[in-house]
Design a protein around this motif. Structure first.
Motif, PDB file in Angstrom:
ATOM      1  N   SER A 184       3.155 -14.269 -18.857  1.00 31.17           N
ATOM      2  CA  SER A 184       4.436 -13.666 -19.233  1.00 31.17           C
ATOM      3  C   SER A 184       5.294 -13.348 -18.018  1.00 31.17           C
ATOM      4  O   SER A 184       6.467 -13.006 -18.168  1.00 31.17           O
ATOM      5  CB  SER A 184       4.204 -12.382 -20.043  1.00 31.17           C
ATOM      6  N   GLY A 185       4.701 -13.429 -16.820  1.00 34.20           N
ATOM      7  CA  GLY A 185       5.465 -13.212 -15.605  1.00 34.20           C
ATOM      8  C   GLY A 185       5.439 -11.806 -15.058  1.00 34.20           C
ATOM      9  O   GLY A 185       6.077 -11.530 -14.032  1.00 34.20           O
ATOM     10  N   PHE A 186       4.736 -10.877 -15.703  1.00 34.46           N
ATOM     11  CA  PHE A 186       4.708  -9.502 -15.211  1.00 34.46           C
ATOM     12  C   PHE A 186       4.240  -9.478 -13.754  1.00 34.46           C
ATOM     13  O   PHE A 186       3.315 -10.188 -13.373  1.00 34.46           O
ATOM     14  CB  PHE A 186       3.777  -8.644 -16.060  1.00 34.46           C
ATOM     15  N   SER A 187       4.895  -8.626 -12.964  1.00 34.40           N
ATOM     16  CA  SER A 187       4.525  -8.494 -11.559  1.00 34.40           C
ATOM     17  C   SER A 187       5.155  -7.219 -10.994  1.00 34.40           C
ATOM     18  O   SER A 187       6.336  -6.961 -11.218  1.00 34.40           O
ATOM     19  CB  SER A 187       4.995  -9.713 -10.765  1.00 34.40           C
ATOM     20  N   PRO A 188       4.345  -6.443 -10.284  1.00 35.17           N
ATOM     21  CA  PRO A 188       2.916  -6.632 -10.036  1.00 35.17           C
ATOM     22  C   PRO A 188       2.072  -6.367 -11.283  1.00 35.17           C
ATOM     23  O   PRO A 188       2.489  -5.626 -12.176  1.00 35.17           O
ATOM     24  CB  PRO A 188       2.610  -5.603  -8.941  1.00 35.17           C
ATOM     25  N   ILE A 189       0.892  -6.980 -11.315  1.00 38.32           N
ATOM     26  CA  ILE A 189      -0.101  -6.702 -12.350  1.00 38.32           C
ATOM     27  C   ILE A 189      -1.170  -5.832 -11.705  1.00 38.32           C
ATOM     28  O   ILE A 189      -1.970  -6.296 -10.893  1.00 38.32           O
ATOM     29  CB  ILE A 189      -0.713  -7.999 -12.909  1.00 38.32           C
ATOM     30  N   ILE A 190      -1.145  -4.561 -12.040  1.00 39.60           N
ATOM     31  CA  ILE A 190      -2.042  -3.571 -11.447  1.00 39.60           C
ATOM     32  C   ILE A 190      -3.132  -3.253 -12.464  1.00 39.60           C
ATOM     33  O   ILE A 190      -2.835  -2.966 -13.632  1.00 39.60           O
ATOM     34  CB  ILE A 190      -1.275  -2.293 -11.077  1.00 39.60           C
ATOM     35  N   THR A 191      -4.385  -3.299 -12.049  1.00 32.72           N
ATOM     36  CA  THR A 191      -5.461  -2.992 -12.973  1.00 32.72           C
ATOM     37  C   THR A 191      -6.469  -2.057 -12.334  1.00 32.72           C
ATOM     38  O   THR A 191      -6.581  -1.988 -11.103  1.00 32.72           O
ATOM     39  CB  THR A 191      -6.160  -4.280 -13.457  1.00 32.72           C
ATOM     40  N   THR A 192      -7.188  -1.323 -13.170  1.00 31.11           N
ATOM     41  CA  THR A 192      -8.286  -0.475 -12.705  1.00 31.11           C
ATOM     42  C   THR A 192      -9.609  -1.144 -13.051  1.00 31.11           C
ATOM     43  O   THR A 192      -9.743  -1.777 -14.102  1.00 31.11           O
ATOM     44  CB  THR A 192      -8.240   0.917 -13.355  1.00 31.11           C
ATOM     45  N   ALA A 193     -10.585  -1.012 -12.166  1.00 30.81           N
ATOM     46  CA  ALA A 193     -11.902  -1.625 -12.383  1.00 30.81           C
ATOM     47  C   ALA A 193     -12.843  -1.146 -11.303  1.00 30.81           C
ATOM     48  O   ALA A 193     -12.420  -0.548 -10.296  1.00 30.81           O
ATOM     49  CB  ALA A 193     -11.800  -3.156 -12.342  1.00 30.81           C
ATOM     50  N   SER A 194     -14.123  -1.402 -11.490  1.00 32.85           N
ATOM     51  CA  SER A 194     -15.067  -1.244 -10.383  1.00 32.85           C
ATOM     52  C   SER A 194     -14.698  -2.270  -9.317  1.00 32.85           C
ATOM     53  O   SER A 194     -14.433  -3.435  -9.630  1.00 32.85           O
ATOM     54  CB  SER A 194     -16.498  -1.474 -10.867  1.00 32.85           C
ATOM     55  N   LEU A 195     -14.690  -1.861  -8.074  1.00 31.42           N
ATOM     56  CA  LEU A 195     -14.141  -2.719  -7.035  1.00 31.42           C
ATOM     57  C   LEU A 195     -14.973  -3.968  -6.773  1.00 31.42           C
ATOM     58  O   LEU A 195     -14.458  -4.940  -6.202  1.00 31.42           O
ATOM     59  CB  LEU A 195     -13.958  -1.916  -5.751  1.00 31.42           C
ATOM     60  N   HIS A 196     -16.226  -3.999  -7.215  1.00 28.65           N
ATOM     61  CA  HIS A 196     -16.998  -5.233  -7.031  1.00 28.65           C
ATOM     62  C   HIS A 196     -16.470  -6.366  -7.917  1.00 28.65           C
ATOM     63  O   HIS A 196     -16.827  -7.526  -7.724  1.00 28.65           O
ATOM     64  CB  HIS A 196     -18.490  -4.997  -7.284  1.00 28.65           C
ATOM     65  N   HIS A 208      -3.138  -6.354  -7.883  1.00 27.15           N
ATOM     66  CA  HIS A 208      -3.748  -5.177  -7.243  1.00 27.15           C
ATOM     67  C   HIS A 208      -4.858  -4.638  -8.138  1.00 27.15           C
ATOM     68  O   HIS A 208      -4.653  -4.443  -9.343  1.00 27.15           O
ATOM     69  CB  HIS A 208      -2.712  -4.077  -7.013  1.00 27.15           C
ATOM     70  N   VAL A 209      -6.037  -4.414  -7.553  1.00 28.17           N
ATOM     71  CA  VAL A 209      -7.168  -3.845  -8.273  1.00 28.17           C
ATOM     72  C   VAL A 209      -7.470  -2.484  -7.664  1.00 28.17           C
ATOM     73  O   VAL A 209      -7.809  -2.382  -6.476  1.00 28.17           O
ATOM     74  CB  VAL A 209      -8.402  -4.761  -8.201  1.00 28.17           C
ATOM     75  N   LEU A 210      -7.359  -1.436  -8.468  1.00 31.13           N
ATOM     76  CA  LEU A 210      -7.584  -0.069  -8.013  1.00 31.13           C
ATOM     77  C   LEU A 210      -8.876   0.468  -8.619  1.00 31.13           C
ATOM     78  O   LEU A 210      -9.210   0.149  -9.762  1.00 31.13           O
ATOM     79  CB  LEU A 210      -6.402   0.825  -8.414  1.00 31.13           C
ATOM     80  N   ASP A 211      -9.568   1.273  -7.851  1.00 30.55           N
ATOM     81  CA  ASP A 211     -10.864   1.815  -8.265  1.00 30.55           C
ATOM     82  C   ASP A 211     -10.706   2.625  -9.556  1.00 30.55           C
ATOM     83  O   ASP A 211      -9.895   3.548  -9.630  1.00 30.55           O
ATOM     84  CB  ASP A 211     -11.419   2.709  -7.154  1.00 30.55           C
ATOM     85  N   ARG A 212     -11.481   2.270 -10.555  1.00 29.64           N
ATOM     86  CA  ARG A 212     -11.391   2.963 -11.842  1.00 29.64           C
ATOM     87  C   ARG A 212     -11.824   4.422 -11.758  1.00 29.64           C
ATOM     88  O   ARG A 212     -11.561   5.212 -12.677  1.00 29.64           O
ATOM     89  CB  ARG A 212     -12.231   2.236 -12.892  1.00 29.64           C
ATOM     90  N   LYS A 213     -12.479   4.784 -10.649  1.00 32.31           N
ATOM     91  CA  LYS A 213     -12.930   6.164 -10.497  1.00 32.31           C
ATOM     92  C   LYS A 213     -11.864   7.069  -9.876  1.00 32.31           C
ATOM     93  O   LYS A 213     -12.086   8.282  -9.730  1.00 32.31           O
ATOM     94  CB  LYS A 213     -14.195   6.206  -9.643  1.00 32.31           C
ATOM     95  N   SER A 215      -8.859   9.567  -9.447  1.00 33.26           N
ATOM     96  CA  SER A 215      -8.254  10.573 -10.307  1.00 33.26           C
ATOM     97  C   SER A 215      -6.878  10.092 -10.735  1.00 33.26           C
ATOM     98  O   SER A 215      -6.288   9.183 -10.122  1.00 33.26           O
ATOM     99  CB  SER A 215      -8.130  11.901  -9.563  1.00 33.26           C
ATOM    100  N   THR A 216      -6.336  10.712 -11.753  1.00 34.64           N
ATOM    101  CA  THR A 216      -5.008  10.323 -12.214  1.00 34.64           C
ATOM    102  C   THR A 216      -3.974  10.504 -11.110  1.00 34.64           C
ATOM    103  O   THR A 216      -3.108   9.641 -10.899  1.00 34.64           O
ATOM    104  CB  THR A 216      -4.602  11.158 -13.444  1.00 34.64           C
ATOM    105  N   THR A 217      -4.074  11.585 -10.374  1.00 37.67           N
ATOM    106  CA  THR A 217      -3.130  11.829  -9.280  1.00 37.67           C
ATOM    107  C   THR A 217      -3.247  10.755  -8.214  1.00 37.67           C
ATOM    108  O   THR A 217      -2.231  10.214  -7.737  1.00 37.67           O
ATOM    109  CB  THR A 217      -3.376  13.215  -8.657  1.00 37.67           C
ATOM    110  N   ALA A 218      -4.476  10.412  -7.829  1.00 42.83           N
ATOM    111  CA  ALA A 218      -4.676   9.384  -6.810  1.00 42.83           C
ATOM    112  C   ALA A 218      -4.210   8.019  -7.308  1.00 42.83           C
ATOM    113  O   ALA A 218      -3.645   7.226  -6.539  1.00 42.83           O
ATOM    114  CB  ALA A 218      -6.147   9.323  -6.415  1.00 42.83           C
ATOM    115  N   LEU A 219      -4.412   7.749  -8.586  1.00 46.46           N
ATOM    116  CA  LEU A 219      -3.967   6.488  -9.155  1.00 46.46           C
ATOM    117  C   LEU A 219      -2.442   6.401  -9.139  1.00 46.46           C
ATOM    118  O   LEU A 219      -1.872   5.367  -8.763  1.00 46.46           O
ATOM    119  CB  LEU A 219      -4.496   6.353 -10.589  1.00 46.46           C
ATOM    120  N   LYS A 220      -1.776   7.466  -9.505  1.00 47.24           N
ATOM    121  CA  LYS A 220      -0.314   7.478  -9.480  1.00 47.24           C
ATOM    122  C   LYS A 220       0.208   7.289  -8.058  1.00 47.24           C
ATOM    123  O   LYS A 220       1.173   6.544  -7.830  1.00 47.24           O
ATOM    124  CB  LYS A 220       0.209   8.788 -10.072  1.00 47.24           C
TER     125      LYS A 220
END
Length: 335
Positions: A184-196, A208-213, A215-220
């Protein structure tokens, strides 16, 4: 009457058992499919524990998606013939459509043919993973958000430059959501997951892959460093209270009140009448996309024991012991 082996759920909160069940005949617009591979999904163990509004009576056979060969075609079916390899989402609510058995009935309009370069196990992992995002983004309101689907003329790449956050990218739903978001062209596509799982998700289209662990503040904070464009679309592929709350909190609003945010629950099924035409248009495209590599199936692990492996496989899902892959069973390996 011919019989088969099926996994029975005697009642809510009870243990599964394998036993005989009759083999149904397809009605008009239906297929009888011999199931070669059936996938396991988190909803299955949730149904076992708490029930589901589609299950009206017990004992019940459940199971949401599978792949197999067409054994018989019902009246009016012209797009399929005996021997065709197909994959499909079950039409939940009646035992004959469930996939934890050796044969089931399939709605022909919403079945797709398996390309020659994909196995039954791979194909069995696709539809339950890809349909929730497809309904959420592309179905008409109120079922979805009425974005133009990437398989519709003008839809490919239409949302270039618009960011999206996908909670739980390594889940089956998350992996397919990333791929549809990319188309669909979305960009950036940011996701949360275990970093492995970062390399896998990047290969599917996550920028961008951000650590699912986090906190909400750190994620923002991390998201703000990635893009200055307000986050107006978050898709939660996990749908647990924690991920739902985080998804809500990272959405940008025009005001300061929670009511400024639209929370849109999704029932990821093409069998719902408002979604049928969308599903019918997607099935041949999905076959082509799998064939040419536009959509990549999940990594798959076969749980041994045929239908006897359903219970142990679902326990692993419940205990969060599966990451980055899909579990399947092969009903004809049932001892």
């Amino acid at each position: 009457m011919s019989t088969q082996q099926a996994v029975w759920l005697p009642g809510i909160g009870q243990d599964f058992s394998v036993g005989p069940r009759e083999i149904d005949a397809p009605g008009p617009g239906e297929l009888l499919v011999k199931i070669i591979s059936s996938s396991l999904n988190p909803l299955d163990w949730k149904i076992q524990e708490t029930g589901f509004f589609f299950i009206k009576s017990y004992p019940a056979v459940i199971g949401e998606e599978a792949a197999g060969t067409v054994e018989a075609v019902g009246e009016g079916v012209t797009d399929f013939k005996e021997g065709d390899r197909v994959f499909f989402q079950a039409n939940m609510g009646s035992n004959e459509f469930a996939t934890f058995q050796q044969y089931c009935i399939v709605v022909a309009d919403l079945a797709a043919k398996i390309p020659e370069n994909k196995t039954f196990d791979q194909a069995a992992s696709v539809q339950i993973g890809i349909i929730p995002f497809a309904v959420a983004l592309y179905a008409q309101q109120p079922q979805g958000l009425a974005h133009l689907a990437p398989w519709i003329e003008g839809g490919n790449g239409k949302y270039t430059g618009q960011p999206i956050v996908i909670m739980g990218g390594a889940s089956s739903v998350g992996q397919y959501s990333i791929q549809l978001a990319r188309l669909s062209g979305f960009s950036p596509i940011i996701t949360t997951a275990s970093l492995h799982n970062a390399e896998l998700l990047s290969s599917l289209g996550a920028t961008h892959v951000l650590d699912r662990k986090l906190s909400t503040t750190a994620l923002k904070d991390a998201i703000v460093k990635i893009t200055s464009i307000p986050i107006t679309l978050v898709f939660d592929a996990i749908s647990l209270p924690g991920t739902q709350q985080t998804a809500h909190d990272i959405l940008t609003t025009g005001g300061t009140k929670s009511e400024d945010k639209v929370l849109h629950p999704v029932f990821g099924s093409f069998h719902e009448p408002p979604n049928r035409e969308l599903g019918k248009s997607f099935m041949p495209v999905l076959t082509q996309w799998l064939a040419d590599g536009t959509i990549k199936p999940n990594f798959v692990e076969v749980v041994p024991g045929g239908l006897n492996g359903v219970s142990s496989g679902l326990q692993r899902l419940k205990n969060n012991l599966v990451s980055g892959k899909k579990l399947v069973v092969r009903p004809w390996e049932t001892a």
